[in-house]
Design a protein around this motif. Structure first.
Motif, PDB file in Angstrom:
ATOM      1  N   MET A   1       0.601  -1.304   0.307  1.00  0.00           N
ATOM      2  CA  MET A   1      -0.127  -0.029   0.336  1.00  0.00           C
ATOM      3  C   MET A   1       0.956   0.933   0.311  1.00  0.00           C
ATOM      4  SD  MET A   1      -3.385   0.641   2.153  1.00  0.00           S
ATOM      5  CE  MET A   1      -2.811   1.890   3.397  1.00  0.00           C
ATOM      6  N   ALA A   2       0.576   2.533  -0.477  1.00  0.00           N
ATOM      7  CA  ALA A   2       1.336   3.995  -0.479  1.00  0.00           C
ATOM      8  C   ALA A   2       1.151   3.976   0.631  1.00  0.00           C
ATOM      9  CB  ALA A   2       0.389   4.077  -1.868  1.00  0.00           C
ATOM     10  N   VAL A   3       2.309   4.866   1.075  1.00  0.00           N
ATOM     11  CA  VAL A   3       2.624   5.410   2.396  1.00  0.00           C
ATOM     12  C   VAL A   3       2.939   6.873   1.625  1.00  0.00           C
ATOM     13  CG1 VAL A   3       3.542   5.752   4.140  1.00  0.00           C
ATOM     14  CG2 VAL A   3       3.863   3.500   3.106  1.00  0.00           C
ATOM     15  N   PRO A   4       2.342   8.152   2.703  1.00  0.00           N
ATOM     16  CA  PRO A   4       2.519   9.478   2.237  1.00  0.00           C
ATOM     17  C   PRO A   4       3.774   9.426   2.581  1.00  0.00           C
ATOM     18  CG  PRO A   4       0.461   8.653   3.817  1.00  0.00           C
ATOM     19  CD  PRO A   4       0.873   7.794   3.262  1.00  0.00           C
ATOM     20  N   LYS A   5       4.686  10.340   1.723  1.00  0.00           N
ATOM     21  CA  LYS A   5       6.009  11.575   1.330  1.00  0.00           C
ATOM     22  C   LYS A   5       6.093  11.818   3.151  1.00  0.00           C
ATOM     23  CE  LYS A   5       7.784  10.137  -2.469  1.00  0.00           C
ATOM     24  NZ  LYS A   5       7.743  11.352  -4.165  1.00  0.00           N
ATOM     25  N   LYS A   6       7.513  12.081   3.324  1.00  0.00           N
ATOM     26  CA  LYS A   6       7.189  13.324   4.216  1.00  0.00           C
ATOM     27  C   LYS A   6       7.218  14.807   4.366  1.00  0.00           C
ATOM     28  CE  LYS A   6      10.174  10.414   8.091  1.00  0.00           C
ATOM     29  NZ  LYS A   6      11.053  10.269   8.730  1.00  0.00           N
ATOM     30  N   LYS A   7       6.812  15.442   4.849  1.00  0.00           N
ATOM     31  CA  LYS A   7       6.731  16.735   4.692  1.00  0.00           C
ATOM     32  C   LYS A   7       8.007  18.093   4.557  1.00  0.00           C
ATOM     33  CE  LYS A   7       3.584  20.921   5.077  1.00  0.00           C
ATOM     34  NZ  LYS A   7       3.107  21.685   5.865  1.00  0.00           N
ATOM     35  N   THR A   8       8.167  18.099   3.425  1.00  0.00           N
ATOM     36  CA  THR A   8       9.808  19.378   3.391  1.00  0.00           C
ATOM     37  C   THR A   8       8.989  20.097   3.748  1.00  0.00           C
ATOM     38  OG1 THR A   8       9.715  18.767   0.898  1.00  0.00           O
ATOM     39  CG2 THR A   8      10.957  19.989   1.892  1.00  0.00           C
ATOM     40  N   SER A   9      10.052  21.019   4.932  1.00  0.00           N
ATOM     41  CA  SER A   9       9.963  21.649   5.669  1.00  0.00           C
ATOM     42  C   SER A   9      10.098  22.952   4.988  1.00  0.00           C
ATOM     43  CB  SER A   9      11.444  21.679   6.756  1.00  0.00           C
ATOM     44  OG  SER A   9      12.785  22.548   6.101  1.00  0.00           O
ATOM     45  N   LYS A  10       9.488  24.520   5.291  1.00  0.00           N
ATOM     46  CA  LYS A  10       9.671  25.327   4.179  1.00  0.00           C
ATOM     47  C   LYS A  10      11.079  26.053   4.305  1.00  0.00           C
ATOM     48  CE  LYS A  10       5.036  27.011   5.860  1.00  0.00           C
ATOM     49  NZ  LYS A  10       4.541  27.830   7.181  1.00  0.00           N
ATOM     50  N   SER A  11      11.978  25.574   5.412  1.00  0.00           N
ATOM     51  CA  SER A  11      13.213  26.099   5.243  1.00  0.00           C
ATOM     52  C   SER A  11      13.699  25.737   4.014  1.00  0.00           C
ATOM     53  CB  SER A  11      13.903  26.359   6.030  1.00  0.00           C
ATOM     54  OG  SER A  11      13.669  24.212   6.634  1.00  0.00           O
ATOM     55  N   LYS A  12      13.684  24.622   3.888  1.00  0.00           N
ATOM     56  CA  LYS A  12      14.080  23.320   3.071  1.00  0.00           C
ATOM     57  C   LYS A  12      13.918  24.101   1.170  1.00  0.00           C
ATOM     58  CE  LYS A  12      16.242  19.340   4.584  1.00  0.00           C
ATOM     59  NZ  LYS A  12      15.803  18.074   4.717  1.00  0.00           N
ATOM     60  N   ARG A  13      12.394  23.988   1.707  1.00  0.00           N
ATOM     61  CA  ARG A  13      11.814  24.861  -0.118  1.00  0.00           C
ATOM     62  C   ARG A  13      12.353  26.076   0.169  1.00  0.00           C
ATOM     63  NH1 ARG A  13       5.677  26.764   1.034  1.00  0.00           N
ATOM     64  NH2 ARG A  13       7.592  28.052   1.645  1.00  0.00           N
ATOM     65  N   ASP A  14      12.475  26.858   0.726  1.00  0.00           N
ATOM     66  CA  ASP A  14      12.881  27.745   0.382  1.00  0.00           C
ATOM     67  C   ASP A  14      13.950  28.248   0.418  1.00  0.00           C
ATOM     68  OD1 ASP A  14      10.333  29.143   0.629  1.00  0.00           O
ATOM     69  OD2 ASP A  14      11.121  29.803   2.894  1.00  0.00           O
ATOM     70  N   MET A  15      14.334  27.355   0.516  1.00  0.00           N
ATOM     71  CA  MET A  15      16.570  27.812   0.251  1.00  0.00           C
ATOM     72  C   MET A  15      16.721  26.858  -1.595  1.00  0.00           C
ATOM     73  SD  MET A  15      18.922  25.478   3.459  1.00  0.00           S
ATOM     74  CE  MET A  15      18.479  24.359   3.383  1.00  0.00           C
ATOM     75  N   ARG A  16      16.180  25.371  -1.481  1.00  0.00           N
ATOM     76  CA  ARG A  16      16.210  25.126  -3.277  1.00  0.00           C
ATOM     77  C   ARG A  16      15.099  25.854  -4.344  1.00  0.00           C
ATOM     78  NH1 ARG A  16      12.046  21.411  -2.350  1.00  0.00           N
ATOM     79  NH2 ARG A  16      13.731  19.912  -0.875  1.00  0.00           N
ATOM     80  N   LYS A  17      14.067  26.476  -3.619  1.00  0.00           N
ATOM     81  CA  LYS A  17      13.492  28.058  -4.687  1.00  0.00           C
ATOM     82  C   LYS A  17      15.290  28.652  -4.662  1.00  0.00           C
ATOM     83  CE  LYS A  17       9.375  28.468  -4.505  1.00  0.00           C
ATOM     84  NZ  LYS A  17       7.873  29.105  -4.174  1.00  0.00           N
ATOM     85  N   ALA A  18      15.181  29.515  -3.806  1.00  0.00           N
ATOM     86  CA  ALA A  18      16.250  30.251  -4.098  1.00  0.00           C
ATOM     87  C   ALA A  18      17.735  29.859  -4.508  1.00  0.00           C
ATOM     88  CB  ALA A  18      16.913  30.972  -2.340  1.00  0.00           C
ATOM     89  N   HIS A  19      18.228  28.998  -4.794  1.00  0.00           N
ATOM     90  CA  HIS A  19      18.969  28.768  -5.097  1.00  0.00           C
ATOM     91  C   HIS A  19      18.527  28.755  -6.713  1.00  0.00           C
ATOM     92  CE1 HIS A  19      21.671  25.278  -7.104  1.00  0.00           C
ATOM     93  NE2 HIS A  19      22.589  25.812  -6.375  1.00  0.00           N
ATOM     94  N   TRP A  20      17.364  27.635  -6.918  1.00  0.00           N
ATOM     95  CA  TRP A  20      17.117  27.673  -8.271  1.00  0.00           C
ATOM     96  C   TRP A  20      16.721  29.562  -9.270  1.00  0.00           C
ATOM     97  CZ3 TRP A  20      13.361  30.057 -11.029  1.00  0.00           C
ATOM     98  CH2 TRP A  20      13.247  29.357 -12.975  1.00  0.00           C
TER      99      TRP A  20
END
Length: 59
Positions: A1-20
């Protein structure tokens, strides 16, 4: 059965977006700089046919 992935923190998301965005901004600055150098005729790293060469080929 499918298991939901862990939520990415806002800081990791923001760092990734800032790098891009940082990479995109640097590439845009390089393109603008190259365009300016081509227009002023000082470009040494960009090879393109000039209008004079094209006119010589047609004759």
């Amino acid at each position: 059965m499918a298991v939901p992935k862990k939520k990415t923190s806002k800081s990791k998301r923001d760092m990734r977006k800032a790098h891009w965005k940082r990479k995109a901004r640097l590439e845009a600055e390089k393109a603008l700089s190259l365009g300016k150098s081509v227009l002023t005729g000082r470009s040494g790293s960009f090879v393109y046919p000039s209008d004079e060469e094209e006119e010589d080929d047609e004759e």
